[in-house]
Enzyme design. Sequence first.
Site, PDB file in Angstrom:
ATOM      1  N   GLY A  12       0.821  -1.226   0.000  1.00  0.00           N
ATOM      2  CA  GLY A  12       0.000   0.000   0.000  1.00  0.00           C
ATOM      3  C   GLY A  12       0.846   1.262   0.000  1.00  0.00           C
ATOM      4  N   GLY A  15      -0.590   4.702  -1.194  1.00  0.00           N
ATOM      5  CA  GLY A  15      -1.683   5.316  -0.444  1.00  0.00           C
ATOM      6  C   GLY A  15      -1.247   6.514   0.390  1.00  0.00           C
ATOM      7  N   GLN A  16      -2.233   7.083   1.083  1.00  0.00           N
ATOM      8  CA  GLN A  16      -1.985   8.322   1.842  1.00  0.00           C
ATOM      9  C   GLN A  16      -0.841   8.146   2.843  1.00  0.00           C
ATOM     10  OE1 GLN A  16      -4.861   9.381   4.800  1.00  0.00           O
ATOM     11  NE2 GLN A  16      -4.228  11.509   4.895  1.00  0.00           N
ATOM     12  N   ASP A  57      -0.391  -7.957  -5.591  1.00  0.00           N
ATOM     13  CA  ASP A  57      -1.772  -7.990  -5.116  1.00  0.00           C
ATOM     14  C   ASP A  57      -1.749  -8.786  -3.814  1.00  0.00           C
ATOM     15  OD1 ASP A  57      -4.398  -8.529  -4.538  1.00  0.00           O
ATOM     16  OD2 ASP A  57      -4.954  -9.069  -6.600  1.00  0.00           O
ATOM     17  N   TYR A 147     -15.288  -2.521   7.299  1.00  0.00           N
ATOM     18  CA  TYR A 147     -13.902  -2.112   7.586  1.00  0.00           C
ATOM     19  C   TYR A 147     -13.563  -2.388   9.055  1.00  0.00           C
ATOM     20  CZ  TYR A 147     -10.002   1.272   8.165  1.00  0.00           C
ATOM     21  OH  TYR A 147      -8.819   1.891   8.448  1.00  0.00           O
ATOM     22  N   LYS A 151     -10.844  -4.895  10.733  1.00  0.00           N
ATOM     23  CA  LYS A 151      -9.766  -4.376  11.583  1.00  0.00           C
ATOM     24  C   LYS A 151      -9.740  -5.098  12.934  1.00  0.00           C
ATOM     25  CE  LYS A 151      -7.503  -1.976   8.872  1.00  0.00           C
ATOM     26  NZ  LYS A 151      -6.113  -2.342   8.588  1.00  0.00           N
ATOM     27  N   ILE A 177      -6.232  10.526   9.556  1.00  0.00           N
ATOM     28  CA  ILE A 177      -4.885  11.086   9.332  1.00  0.00           C
ATOM     29  C   ILE A 177      -4.979  12.256   8.341  1.00  0.00           C
ATOM     30  CG2 ILE A 177      -2.525  10.586   8.576  1.00  0.00           C
ATOM     31  CD1 ILE A 177      -3.388   9.030  11.138  1.00  0.00           C
TER      32      ILE A 177
HETATM   33  C1  AKB Z   1     -11.355   5.940   7.617  1.00  0.00           C
HETATM   34  O1  AKB Z   1     -11.955   7.017   7.748  1.00  0.00           O
HETATM   35  O2  AKB Z   1     -11.881   4.911   7.177  1.00  0.00           O
HETATM   36  C2  AKB Z   1      -9.917   5.864   8.054  1.00  0.00           C
HETATM   37  C3  AKB Z   1      -9.775   5.365   9.450  1.00  0.00           C
HETATM   38  C4  AKB Z   1     -10.222   6.199  10.580  1.00  0.00           C
HETATM   39  O3  AKB Z   1      -9.305   4.290   9.649  1.00  0.00           O
HETATM   40  N1  AKB Z   1      -9.301   7.145   7.920  1.00  0.00           N
END
Ligand code: AKB
Length: 322
Positions: A12, A15-16, A57, A147, A151, A177
């Site tokens: 990654g 990415g940011q 990938d 998500y 996590k 972030i």
């Molecule tokens: C998001 O907004 O999904 C991320 C995070 C807080 O993990 N920036």
Amino acid sequence: MKKEMKKILVTGSVGQIGSELTMELRQRYGAENVIATGRKTQPSEKLRNSGPFHFIDVTKIETVEEIVRKYDIDTVYHMAAILSAKGEQNPQLCWKVNIDGTINILELGLRYEMARIIIPSSIAVWGPGVPLDNTPQETVLKPTTMYGVTKVAGELLGDYYVRRFGLDVRGLRYPGIISHETLPGGGTTDYAVEIFYEAIDKRRYKCFLREDTMLPMMYMPDCIEATIRLAEADFSKLKHHCDFNVAAMSFTPAQLAAEIKKHIPEFEITYEPDFRQEIADSWPNSIDDSAAREEWGWQPKWDLASMTEDMIKHLKAKRGRS
Ligand code: AKB
């Protein structure tokens, strides 16, 4: 015998966070020792010209293994992930990238006896039922987003590999972030970056969260410092491994807009909450990071005022504005 941290793979890296983390790791450990990888997006010239770059990938273990073997990788910063908002639009992809990708990295860690693996987590691990202010290190983890589910599972998987196989895995729960180098993609906290671009380019911004939505946030230099500091911490001093709370600042869109107005008085903000409001409402206002402070000396440097001033300075220079 375990290897030392000499050859680092960053997934990654386009990415940011990955893009800036890669540059900092190259500074610290030598450009040729930090192998940047991404899935589809072309890297910036700066990233590509600063050291090795490959497309992989993470959901296809053989593509990662090829790079691990080629460079004799002993350390991985696993930054590849689908974030909260994109994850709600495509939950299956989110599961595949975040779960299959993570277990692939952990398996390669075992197979190649790696020295260390860093797998970031997020404030998205929390959901309803959690204390919203100063959310403790140990509390209920019942996220309502895919998500968040991935996590929580990623933290548990990492801790399992530590306990069951003695693999050195570490992770921290990133807040939103904020940065000026690479735009974030697909997150709920992205407004806190977009707002700066729009303030400088158009003097106005339509926010997709309500004005009073308080969320934990962090400026990129603190994020990079936290990530590398945890990676370099003495393993024997860690009581936690993959789930460290880290905090820096908390604010609402209205508070951020007021801070921006101090530098750009004409700036105006309006609010039109969309599906991301529900996600933001399920996350805490602020978090207690005393475990990170005690176990590896975490100490943020940037607050709302200093971050805002620095963001505007850098973005004005980048966009050629006065
Ligand atoms: C998001 O907004 O999904 C991320 C995070 C807080 O993990 N920036």
